[in-house]
Design an enzyme around this catalytic site. Sequence first.
Site, PDB file in Angstrom:
ATOM      1  N   GLU A   1      -9.351  -0.779  16.001  1.00 13.15           N
ATOM      2  CA  GLU A   1      -9.615   0.066  14.986  1.00 13.15           C
ATOM      3  C   GLU A   1     -11.144   0.264  14.504  1.00 13.15           C
ATOM      4  O   GLU A   1     -11.383  -1.054  14.489  1.00 13.15           O
ATOM      5  CB  GLU A   1      -8.502  -0.381  13.995  1.00 13.15           C
ATOM      6  CG  GLU A   1      -8.605   0.480  12.478  1.00 13.15           C
ATOM      7  CD  GLU A   1      -7.709   0.112  11.539  1.00 13.15           C
ATOM      8  OE1 GLU A   1      -6.596  -0.487  12.132  1.00 13.15           O
ATOM      9  OE2 GLU A   1      -7.841  -0.115  10.401  1.00 13.15           O
TER      10      GLU A   1
ATOM     11  N   GLU B   1      -5.241 -10.150   2.799  1.00  9.30           N
ATOM     12  CA  GLU B   1      -3.858  -9.672   3.566  1.00  9.30           C
ATOM     13  C   GLU B   1      -2.801 -10.735   4.179  1.00  9.30           C
ATOM     14  O   GLU B   1      -2.152 -10.486   4.643  1.00  9.30           O
ATOM     15  CB  GLU B   1      -4.363  -8.517   4.460  1.00  9.30           C
ATOM     16  CG  GLU B   1      -4.986  -7.335   3.886  1.00  9.30           C
ATOM     17  CD  GLU B   1      -5.152  -6.376   4.892  1.00  9.30           C
ATOM     18  OE1 GLU B   1      -5.124  -6.685   6.150  1.00  9.30           O
ATOM     19  OE2 GLU B   1      -5.625  -4.983   4.705  1.00  9.30           O
TER      20      GLU B   1
ATOM     21  N   HIS C   1     -12.585  -8.731   3.353  1.00  9.22           N
ATOM     22  CA  HIS C   1     -11.413  -9.142   2.746  1.00  9.22           C
ATOM     23  C   HIS C   1     -11.246 -10.695   2.720  1.00  9.22           C
ATOM     24  O   HIS C   1     -10.345 -11.326   2.114  1.00  9.22           O
ATOM     25  CB  HIS C   1     -10.212  -8.867   3.794  1.00  9.22           C
ATOM     26  CG  HIS C   1      -9.806  -7.550   4.109  1.00  9.22           C
ATOM     27  ND1 HIS C   1      -8.953  -7.031   4.859  1.00  9.22           N
ATOM     28  CD2 HIS C   1     -10.190  -6.429   3.196  1.00  9.22           C
ATOM     29  CE1 HIS C   1      -8.961  -5.594   4.734  1.00  9.22           C
ATOM     30  NE2 HIS C   1      -9.731  -5.307   3.628  1.00  9.22           N
TER      31      HIS C   1
ATOM     32  N   GLU D   1     -10.468  -7.820  10.983  1.00  7.94           N
ATOM     33  CA  GLU D   1      -9.015  -8.295  11.346  1.00  7.94           C
ATOM     34  C   GLU D   1      -8.603  -8.686  12.634  1.00  7.94           C
ATOM     35  O   GLU D   1      -9.114  -7.710  13.459  1.00  7.94           O
ATOM     36  CB  GLU D   1      -8.140  -7.133  10.796  1.00  7.94           C
ATOM     37  CG  GLU D   1      -8.325  -6.763   9.536  1.00  7.94           C
ATOM     38  CD  GLU D   1      -7.640  -5.634   9.027  1.00  7.94           C
ATOM     39  OE1 GLU D   1      -6.626  -5.089   9.522  1.00  7.94           O
ATOM     40  OE2 GLU D   1      -7.931  -4.845   7.868  1.00  7.94           O
TER      41      GLU D   1
ATOM     42  N   LYS E   1      -2.770   5.984   5.955  1.00  4.24           N
ATOM     43  CA  LYS E   1      -2.813   5.414   4.866  1.00  4.24           C
ATOM     44  C   LYS E   1      -2.535   6.696   3.599  1.00  4.24           C
ATOM     45  O   LYS E   1      -3.417   7.464   3.486  1.00  4.24           O
ATOM     46  CB  LYS E   1      -3.961   4.555   4.595  1.00  4.24           C
ATOM     47  CG  LYS E   1      -4.332   3.452   5.448  1.00  4.24           C
ATOM     48  CD  LYS E   1      -5.648   3.034   5.135  1.00  4.24           C
ATOM     49  CE  LYS E   1      -6.192   1.613   5.643  1.00  4.24           C
ATOM     50  NZ  LYS E   1      -7.354   1.346   5.663  1.00  4.24           N
TER      51      LYS E   1
ATOM     52  N   LYS F   1       1.154  -1.184  10.218  1.00  2.49           N
ATOM     53  CA  LYS F   1       0.378  -2.322   9.843  1.00  2.49           C
ATOM     54  C   LYS F   1       0.440  -2.765   8.364  1.00  2.49           C
ATOM     55  O   LYS F   1       0.212  -1.880   7.515  1.00  2.49           O
ATOM     56  CB  LYS F   1      -1.130  -1.562  10.109  1.00  2.49           C
ATOM     57  CG  LYS F   1      -1.957  -2.701  10.028  1.00  2.49           C
ATOM     58  CD  LYS F   1      -3.421  -2.003  10.250  1.00  2.49           C
ATOM     59  CE  LYS F   1      -4.672  -3.176   9.914  1.00  2.49           C
ATOM     60  NZ  LYS F   1      -5.942  -2.468   9.746  1.00  2.49           N
TER      61      LYS F   1
ATOM     62  N   ASP G   1      -9.235  -5.012  13.889  1.00  3.49           N
ATOM     63  CA  ASP G   1      -9.812  -4.059  13.225  1.00  3.49           C
ATOM     64  C   ASP G   1     -11.236  -4.284  12.722  1.00  3.49           C
ATOM     65  O   ASP G   1     -11.342  -5.135  12.136  1.00  3.49           O
ATOM     66  CB  ASP G   1      -9.205  -3.803  11.726  1.00  3.49           C
ATOM     67  CG  ASP G   1      -9.793  -2.719  10.858  1.00  3.49           C
ATOM     68  OD1 ASP G   1     -10.794  -2.057  11.285  1.00  3.49           O
ATOM     69  OD2 ASP G   1      -9.166  -2.342   9.696  1.00  3.49           O
TER      70      ASP G   1
ATOM     71  N   SER H   1     -12.258  -2.232   1.732  1.00  2.00           N
ATOM     72  CA  SER H   1     -13.303  -1.529   2.738  1.00  2.00           C
ATOM     73  C   SER H   1     -12.785  -0.033   2.939  1.00  2.00           C
ATOM     74  O   SER H   1     -12.472   0.425   3.802  1.00  2.00           O
ATOM     75  CB  SER H   1     -13.219  -2.123   4.242  1.00  2.00           C
ATOM     76  OG  SER H   1     -11.877  -1.972   4.812  1.00  2.00           O
TER      77      SER H   1
ATOM     78  N   HIS I   1      -0.536  -0.416   5.166  1.00  2.00           N
ATOM     79  CA  HIS I   1      -0.763  -0.855   4.001  1.00  2.00           C
ATOM     80  C   HIS I   1      -2.241  -0.784   3.671  1.00  2.00           C
ATOM     81  O   HIS I   1      -3.071  -0.421   4.500  1.00  2.00           O
ATOM     82  CB  HIS I   1      -0.281  -2.363   3.824  1.00  2.00           C
ATOM     83  CG  HIS I   1      -1.295  -3.243   4.832  1.00  2.00           C
ATOM     84  ND1 HIS I   1      -1.032  -4.516   4.556  1.00  2.00           N
ATOM     85  CD2 HIS I   1      -2.127  -2.997   5.669  1.00  2.00           C
ATOM     86  CE1 HIS I   1      -2.011  -5.252   5.484  1.00  2.00           C
ATOM     87  NE2 HIS I   1      -2.495  -4.166   6.219  1.00  2.00           N
TER      88      HIS I   1
ATOM     89  N   ASP J   1      -9.688   4.869  11.267  1.00  2.00           N
ATOM     90  CA  ASP J   1      -9.324   4.558  10.150  1.00  2.00           C
ATOM     91  C   ASP J   1     -10.368   5.154   9.236  1.00  2.00           C
ATOM     92  O   ASP J   1     -10.120   6.253   8.737  1.00  2.00           O
ATOM     93  CB  ASP J   1      -9.146   3.193   9.714  1.00  2.00           C
ATOM     94  CG  ASP J   1      -8.871   2.822   8.263  1.00  2.00           C
ATOM     95  OD1 ASP J   1      -8.535   3.638   7.484  1.00  2.00           O
ATOM     96  OD2 ASP J   1      -8.992   1.476   7.909  1.00  2.00           O
TER      97      ASP J   1
HETATM   98  P1  PGA Z   1      -8.766  -1.846   2.974  1.00  2.00           P
HETATM   99  O1  PGA Z   1      -8.773  -2.355   4.630  1.00  2.00           O
HETATM  100  O2  PGA Z   1      -7.329  -1.684   2.666  1.00  2.00           O
HETATM  101  O3  PGA Z   1      -9.407  -2.808   2.285  1.00  2.00           O
HETATM  102  O4  PGA Z   1      -9.319  -0.645   3.177  1.00  2.00           O
HETATM  103  C1  PGA Z   1      -7.671  -2.122   5.614  1.00  2.00           C
HETATM  104  C2  PGA Z   1      -8.353  -1.605   6.887  1.00  2.00           C
HETATM  105  O5  PGA Z   1      -9.590  -1.378   6.845  1.00  2.00           O
HETATM  106  O6  PGA Z   1      -7.674  -1.255   7.692  1.00  2.00           O
HETATM  107 ZN    ZN Z   2      -9.253  -0.351   8.882  1.00  2.00          ZN
END
Ligand code: PGA
Ligand code: ZN
Length: 397
Positions: A271, A192, A142, A151, A324, A375, A228, A40, A352, A299
Amino acid sequence: EIADILLRTILDSRGNPTVEAEISTISGGFGRACAPSGASTGIYEAKVRPSDEAVFEAREHLIPKLIELDSADQRGFDETLHEIDGTSDLSGIGANIAVALSLANAKAAASSLNMELYQYLGGAFISQTPLPLGNVIGGGAHAVDATDIQEFLIIPTGASSAAEAVFTNALVHKRIKEILIARGKGCGKGDEGAWAPHIADLEAFEIVNEATTKVFDETGIEVRMGLDVAASEMWDAASGRYVYKNAKRTTEEQIAYIADLTETYNLLYVEDPIQEEDFEGFARITEEVSGRDTLICGDDLFVTNVVRLEEGIRNDACNCILIKPNQIGTLTDTFETISLARDYGYESVMSHRSGETTDNTIAHLATAFGCCFMKSGVVGGERIAKLNELIRIEEHF
Ligand code: PGA
Ligand code: ZN
């Protein structure tokens, strides 16, 4: 001084190719790091290039220019990456090449000094690891046919050590499996390692709540809930609606819905409750929950980018940023974003990606840079690689 650099394509947790970099220094230092990858992904993220092609080109045109650089000069190293790349989104060399090299360089420099990475980056006064933030139920991009919200997360706020925190999250994950089976909703896991049941979001809230209550009764350790929403994935710009399986919500309705969930489930962390273009929508949710301790985290909104974060700060969009390193591509840029966040009272959460390797670098970055949470999921080899590293780091304190 950098003596040698190797790049190779290796396997990630989704079975896709990704980039691994190794850097050795003349003084015997060695660093290895791998690029993760998102499903995503935010539209403003630095751009990844197909691994094989990017590795091939980097060997020809990039690596020769990095040999003999001073690995202790991280800024210089990262500036060189940007100069050779020549674009604003790292699409020249590929953000996957950049992040693997940038992190490997820091690890080589730390190793040359016989230091752990968190010590090298964080200095002598670092004395705490972040709490692990992990997803226990999930869907969205996911997993197929699972929850709308990407999430359902947990944070073991009552834990008194990294080890206790990590095992508390694992216990909640286990209890959720039992509850799902008891409800006839036994299922597999998403990318995940979170359970991916075929249930509505409301039932997921109930189940996580039940599991955290159970774990509190068993251990006395408080575990708070987070989300999330990954709202960019549900946003339909044409109709101006957030599209859930059983509802379509306007921005107004989305804000009310999230505020309501925050209160009902005492959410500590939310998130991306709003799509990545809507700073104002974020600001309104942040305002709505301002009487609580809830972190509203960007994010896809910020993509670890200083310019996006500046805009967020101007708009009072959030009070927390997800970090990230591969969204922005270098360690220097990652550090600059976290520094800006700190200056403006934003919390930082090191994260991650859904596609991962057993690389554990983010445990060091999260500790060194004073992130409140790391995370990184709860179970699964590529997730526990980071969690177990927190346990090891804590032994030094
Ligand atoms: P992604 O998802 O690593 O698939 O982008 C994780 C997130 O959205 O936090
Ligand atoms: Zn996210």
